[in-house]
Scaffold this motif. Sequence first.
Motif, PDB file in Angstrom:
ATOM      1  N   GLY A  53       0.823  -1.146  -0.113  1.00  0.00           N
ATOM      2  CA  GLY A  53      -0.120   0.108   0.119  1.00  0.00           C
ATOM      3  C   GLY A  53       0.977   1.482  -0.204  1.00  0.00           C
TER       4      GLY A  53
ATOM      5  N   CYS B  41       7.708   2.377  -5.185  1.00  0.00           N
ATOM      6  CA  CYS B  41       7.473   0.973  -4.965  1.00  0.00           C
ATOM      7  C   CYS B  41       8.767   0.097  -4.534  1.00  0.00           C
ATOM      8  CB  CYS B  41       6.634   0.316  -6.034  1.00  0.00           C
ATOM      9  SG  CYS B  41       6.356  -1.573  -5.877  1.00  0.00           S
TER      10      CYS B  41
ATOM     11  N   PRO C 285       2.929  -0.180 -11.945  1.00  0.00           N
ATOM     12  CA  PRO C 285       1.614  -0.286 -12.057  1.00  0.00           C
ATOM     13  C   PRO C 285       0.932   0.162 -13.374  1.00  0.00           C
ATOM     14  CG  PRO C 285       1.930   0.260  -9.755  1.00  0.00           C
ATOM     15  CD  PRO C 285       3.210   0.432 -10.582  1.00  0.00           C
TER      16      PRO C 285
HETATM   17  S1  SF4 Z   1       2.483  -1.538  -6.243  1.00  0.00           S
HETATM   18 FE1  SF4 Z   1       4.352  -1.647  -4.901  1.00  0.00          FE
HETATM   19  S2  SF4 Z   1       3.959  -0.186  -3.551  1.00  0.00           S
HETATM   20 FE2  SF4 Z   1       2.027  -0.404  -4.471  1.00  0.00          FE
HETATM   21  S3  SF4 Z   1       1.051  -1.991  -2.865  1.00  0.00           S
HETATM   22 FE3  SF4 Z   1       2.238  -3.045  -4.689  1.00  0.00          FE
HETATM   23  S4  SF4 Z   1       4.004  -3.662  -3.833  1.00  0.00           S
HETATM   24 FE4  SF4 Z   1       3.407  -1.921  -2.546  1.00  0.00          FE
END
Ligand code: SF4
Length: 427
Positions: free
Chosen positions: A21, A78, A84
């Motif tokens: 998160g 991250c 993402p």
């Molecule tokens: S994208 Fe990276 S920062 Fe976001 S929840 Fe997943 S591991 Fe954690």
Amino acid sequence: MDRERLNSIIDEQAQRCVRCGKCRSVCPVFGEALSEPLSARGKLSLLRALQDGERLDPRQVVERLEACLLCGRCAEVCNAGVEPQLAIRAARELLRGREGLGSLWRLAYEQVLPRPALLGPALRIATRLAALTGSGPDEGSGIFYRLSRPAAMEGRALPRVSGEFFIEQPSQPRARGERRGKAVLFCGCVHNYVEPEVSHATARMVAALGYDVSVPTDQCCCGLAAHGAGDAPAAQRMARRNIDALLRDDPDWIVTNCGSCGAMLKHGLPELFEHDDPQRERAEKLASKVIDVLDLVDREARPGLIRRIEPEGGGKVTYHDSCHLRLEMQVRDQPRRLLRSALGENFVEMPGAQLCCGSGGAFSLHCPQLSRAILERKLDGVRRSGAQSVAAACGGCLLQLRDMALKIPGLRVEHPLYWLEPTEQSD
Ligand code: SF4
Ligand code: SF4
């Protein structure tokens, strides 16, 4: 990209996520919506559920995926190395095949944006229609027409299209002083159709550094909006045209003056072609030559090349970081150094200079309320800086930030080159 490759990008990113998160702390969309499904982590969970074959409402999936600026701030923080935005873009491309883009978007991406001969006249017609249907030029800024009809544009400003596009009368100056080589100028849409002065200033500055400047007039939109929307075929068509145009003269540099265009040419273009596609090598060659004008000036300017100026009315100038320029083009300190050298103590930092402005390609049209809320935070930072002017080196940010000009009387929003002029001693 084929479905298998798109699925593997989604799998790779979604599986790597450890669901900590941390990305929520920087995601501008989560920061306003405070809704887990709209965070980067939420979207990755959604994609994982889709990959696992869960039955989900397709409209809801599209809406959630549209609520992303592709700003890349989540990837920046991250610790697991997840990106993402790559998964979200790949999912948009997959869903584009299934759900389809709206016909207007399809028309824009596939027929108009790749063709400057259509795009220019279309923009002129749109400007005239705006003048007829809206309330006319805004007295306060003198820059915009207001248009209140389409819901997504409610209360927003439409940029006034320039009377003469840069590409119609491009500046192509010869190198000044000691010649260093040749540079091709990519002007992008905003700095061609809306703010050609920025491209003229770019050409002047690059020539002052010692480069012969040329402008291939068959260049077109960089394709970032189409790529971000998942319309890879349209983005590829634009990429092919730009590769042919920009590499034709084998320049030393391909100079951009917009962070988003630069990021698309440098990182987006190679990604559009498979490794065995001959265009991939050409896209990589092009990418290796792309540089933002502020980076080039910072690297190569001789002492005394930048004119020292007093901002109009003695006001302060602050700088907004474009996400694409900062994160993908790695242009962070360069504009600040240059603005400081031109403006001295009249350059000031704003709180939250790195916060996104809420533009994000078509995001501001798909999610107008979120976009406005994100912009409000920026507005607050500008107010707290005490500056009367904001410098922004990305066409999308410039237009988005100018909405602020309607709310802060007298606020100027310009490309940094507005304050950076070469001196005569560069001859
Ligand atoms: S994208 Fe990276 S920062 Fe976001 S929840 Fe997943 S591991 Fe954690
Ligand atoms: S790319 Fe930007 S808007 Fe999209 S999930 Fe990441 S931080 Fe949020």
